[in-house]
Design a protein around this motif. Structure first.
Motif, PDB file in Angstrom:
ATOM      1  N   THR A 212      -0.327  10.966   4.120  1.00 43.63           N
ATOM      2  CA  THR A 212      -0.753   9.886   5.024  1.00 43.63           C
ATOM      3  C   THR A 212      -0.757  10.436   6.464  1.00 43.63           C
ATOM      4  O   THR A 212      -0.160  11.487   6.723  1.00 43.63           O
ATOM      5  CB  THR A 212       0.239   8.694   4.984  1.00 43.63           C
TER       6      THR A 212
ATOM      7  N   THR B 295       0.836  -1.210   0.000  1.00 42.20           N
ATOM      8  CA  THR B 295       0.000   0.000   0.000  1.00 42.20           C
ATOM      9  C   THR B 295       0.869   1.258   0.000  1.00 42.20           C
ATOM     10  O   THR B 295       0.567   2.230  -0.705  1.00 42.20           O
ATOM     11  CB  THR B 295      -0.914   0.011   1.252  1.00 42.20           C
TER      12      THR B 295
ATOM     13  N   LYS C 185       2.186   1.954  -3.394  1.00 43.32           N
ATOM     14  CA  LYS C 185       1.148   2.552  -4.262  1.00 43.32           C
ATOM     15  C   LYS C 185       1.042   4.058  -3.981  1.00 43.32           C
ATOM     16  O   LYS C 185       0.846   4.864  -4.895  1.00 43.32           O
ATOM     17  CB  LYS C 185      -0.198   1.872  -4.029  1.00 43.32           C
ATOM     18  N   GLU C 186       1.163   4.405  -2.709  1.00 39.78           N
ATOM     19  CA  GLU C 186       1.114   5.827  -2.322  1.00 39.78           C
ATOM     20  C   GLU C 186       2.284   6.582  -2.961  1.00 39.78           C
ATOM     21  O   GLU C 186       2.096   7.689  -3.478  1.00 39.78           O
ATOM     22  CB  GLU C 186       1.207   5.890  -0.784  1.00 39.78           C
TER      23      GLU C 186
ATOM     24  N   TYR D  83       5.604  11.667   1.644  1.00 41.59           N
ATOM     25  CA  TYR D  83       4.699  10.574   2.032  1.00 41.59           C
ATOM     26  C   TYR D  83       3.861  10.997   3.241  1.00 41.59           C
ATOM     27  O   TYR D  83       2.654  10.728   3.312  1.00 41.59           O
ATOM     28  CB  TYR D  83       5.534   9.319   2.335  1.00 41.59           C
TER      29      TYR D  83
ATOM     30  N   LYS E 165       1.512   7.145  -6.523  1.00 41.72           N
ATOM     31  CA  LYS E 165       0.574   8.271  -6.706  1.00 41.72           C
ATOM     32  C   LYS E 165       1.307   9.607  -6.647  1.00 41.72           C
ATOM     33  O   LYS E 165       0.897  10.579  -7.268  1.00 41.72           O
ATOM     34  CB  LYS E 165      -0.501   8.238  -5.599  1.00 41.72           C
TER      35      LYS E 165
END
Ligand SMILES: NC(=O)C[C@H](N)C(=O)O
Length: 483
Positions: A473, A279, A282-283, A469, A286
């Motif tokens: 998040t 996950t 994937k971030e 990041y 993006k």
């Protein structure tokens, strides 16, 4: 106030929203109330902290400026601090009051930091659970029946439990990154030679490196900025200029090439961690990163090589603790030999004695070629693997640890089970590369870390990626219940 990050506190002090004495007194009170259940501090330097805070407020009133002026931090108890006990988590140094400051400590004092105290650690930094400390195990604030990782367990816990916004740590085989991962905070091990080791009590001198632990990459950047740089007192410290880590934080990640080493995703990795890493990748995609599988073929040899080299260097470094010059001396020695033997046997705990014996064996005539030399050859192969990988990618991403925090006592009788927890972190030390751990999620309520590795002296790249990041998040903002 305790939810403020290091940079929040810095800004609030600059804006005169509160004084250094106010935030220092507040955190000292918090440590008093909450640390008895965590054991993250060995020594709280209340009087010193209040004096330093008062001095910082006075300097500010005179118009002096530094981002860290008046900001409270704590040091892992293996950085020498003048006039303060520097125990290294050992009975051997329980009575050792350092006569001088480590370069890192002095640099942070010069910047204006306030020292709240000295944090708990595995004895002589040997461990991955903080259970080997002479001052008792440190508890993980996410579940106090579990370990926080080690060896900088106290430093990571003090940050995770919001007792202090940031701390110093050291990393020989993962000691900053592994506890950061297990407690949900951010930590960076700089390139070997980036931060002075002078006044840092030596464990394995070719691997040891100091670095910051904080809640965010931004805070690590602030602290590392003040810690890094050439020091003539450490012959392995590099003269490479220190870039402005803060200025690089906002760079976009478009086109960043991220390598995923296939050897880091094999047997032994908890499937919940594997999916959180997925996950996180994937971030990063993006955010514009391009992901590619790479290979670090000799990674399997890293644990055996590290657990020969590190004990070998430790056996040599720790020979200075002989009962004559430093620390503990046994009662009523019969003769000199008896003093050496009993002082060392009584002064060191079981894990330290084990490593001294392993290291002495590996270095002894007849075995040197079979173990130490072979381990050094593997070390070179691991470095070569990284150099090749960095021809293809800008940064490498992996889990920080194969498992989340385990129960206190669970691996205590099995040293090798603990050594295996270092499987993803020790390659960076063997190669001397910078590496960072950041929170990437939770496995059944326990924090999980993702690790980023970069080429030599690219700490700025690691901090930039982690900061980007952390803008999208909020794992790093989660707080353990009750703190
Ligand atoms: N000091 C460290 O980096 C911790 C590592 N687990 C060791 O015991 O060697």
């Amino acid at each position: 106030m305790h939810q403020l990050t290091l940079s929040d506190i810095s800004k609030a002090l600059i804006a005169k929203e509160f004084s250094s004495v106010e935030i220092t007194s507040y955190l000292l009170e918090r440590i008093k109330q909450l640390d008895p259940q965590l054991n993250s501090f060995i020594t709280v330097t209340e009087q010193l902290a209040l004096e330093q805070a008062k001095a910082a407020d006075e300097r500010r009133a005179q118009g002096k400026y530094h981002e860290l002026l008046g900001v409270p931090i704590a040091h892992k108890d293996l950085f020498c601090t003048e006039g303060v006990r520097t125990s290294c988590g050992s009975k051997m140094l329980d009575n050792f009051f350092a006569p001088y400051n480590a370069t890192v400590v002095q640099k942070l004092i010069n910047a204006g930091c306030v020292t709240l105290g000295k944090t708990n650690l595995d004895e002589f930094a040997m461990g991955s659970s903080n259970e080997s400390s002479y001052y008792g195990a440190v508890k993980n604030p996410w579940d106090t029946s579990r370990v926080p990782g080690g060896s900088s367990g106290g430093s990571a816990v003090a940050v995770a439990a919001r007792l202090v916004p940031a701390t110093t740590g050291t990393d020989t085989g993962g000691s900053i990154r592994q506890p950061a991962a297990l407690t949900g905070v951010t930590g960076i091990k700089p390139t070997y030679g980036r931060v002075s080791r002078w006044g840092m009590i030596a464990y394995a001198s070719s691997l040891d490196q100091g670095g910051p632990i904080a809640r965010t990459a931004e805070d690590c950047a602030l602290l590392l900025q003040a810690m890094a740089g050439f020091d003539p007192k450490d012959s392995t410290c590099m003269s490479e200029a220190v870039p402005d880590y803060y200025a690089d934080l906002d760079k976009k990640l478009t086109g960043l090439k991220v390598g995923l080493p296939k050897e880091f995703f094999g047997a032994g990795l908890d499937s919940r961690i594997a999916s959180l890493v997925d996950t996180a990748v994937k971030e990063l995609e993006k955010l514009g990163a391009v992901v590619k599988e790479i290979s670090l073929a000799n990674m399997e040899q890293a644990i055996p090589a590290y657990y020969v080299i590190a004990p070998a260097e430790a056996s040599s470094n720790l020979s200075r603790f002989d009962g004559a010059r430093f620390g503990y001396r046994c009662e009523n020695p019969k003769d000199l030999q008896d003093m050496y033997t009993r002082s060392r046997t009584e002064g060191f705990g079981a894990e330290v004695r084990r490593r001294i014996m392993v290291g002495t064996y590996a270095l002894s005539a007849g075995y040197y070629d079979a173990y130490y030399l072979q381990a050094q050859k593997i070390r070179r192969l691991i470095k070569n693997d990284f150099m090749q990988a960095f021809n293809e990618v800008d940064v490498i991403f992996s889990p920080t640890t194969p498992n989340p925090a385990w129960k206190i006592g669970e691996k205590a009788g099995d040293p090798v089970a603990q050594y295996l927890e270092d499987v993803y972190t020790i390659t960076a030390n063997l190669a001397g590369l910078p590496a960072l751990s950041m929170p990437i999620g939770f496995a059944d309520g326990l924090p999980v870390g993702g690790q980023l590795l970069a080429p030599y002296f690219e700490e700025g790249r690691l901090l930039n990626i982690a900061h980007q990041y952390q803008q999208v998040t909020d794992w790093h903002r989660q707080v353990p219940t009750g703190f």
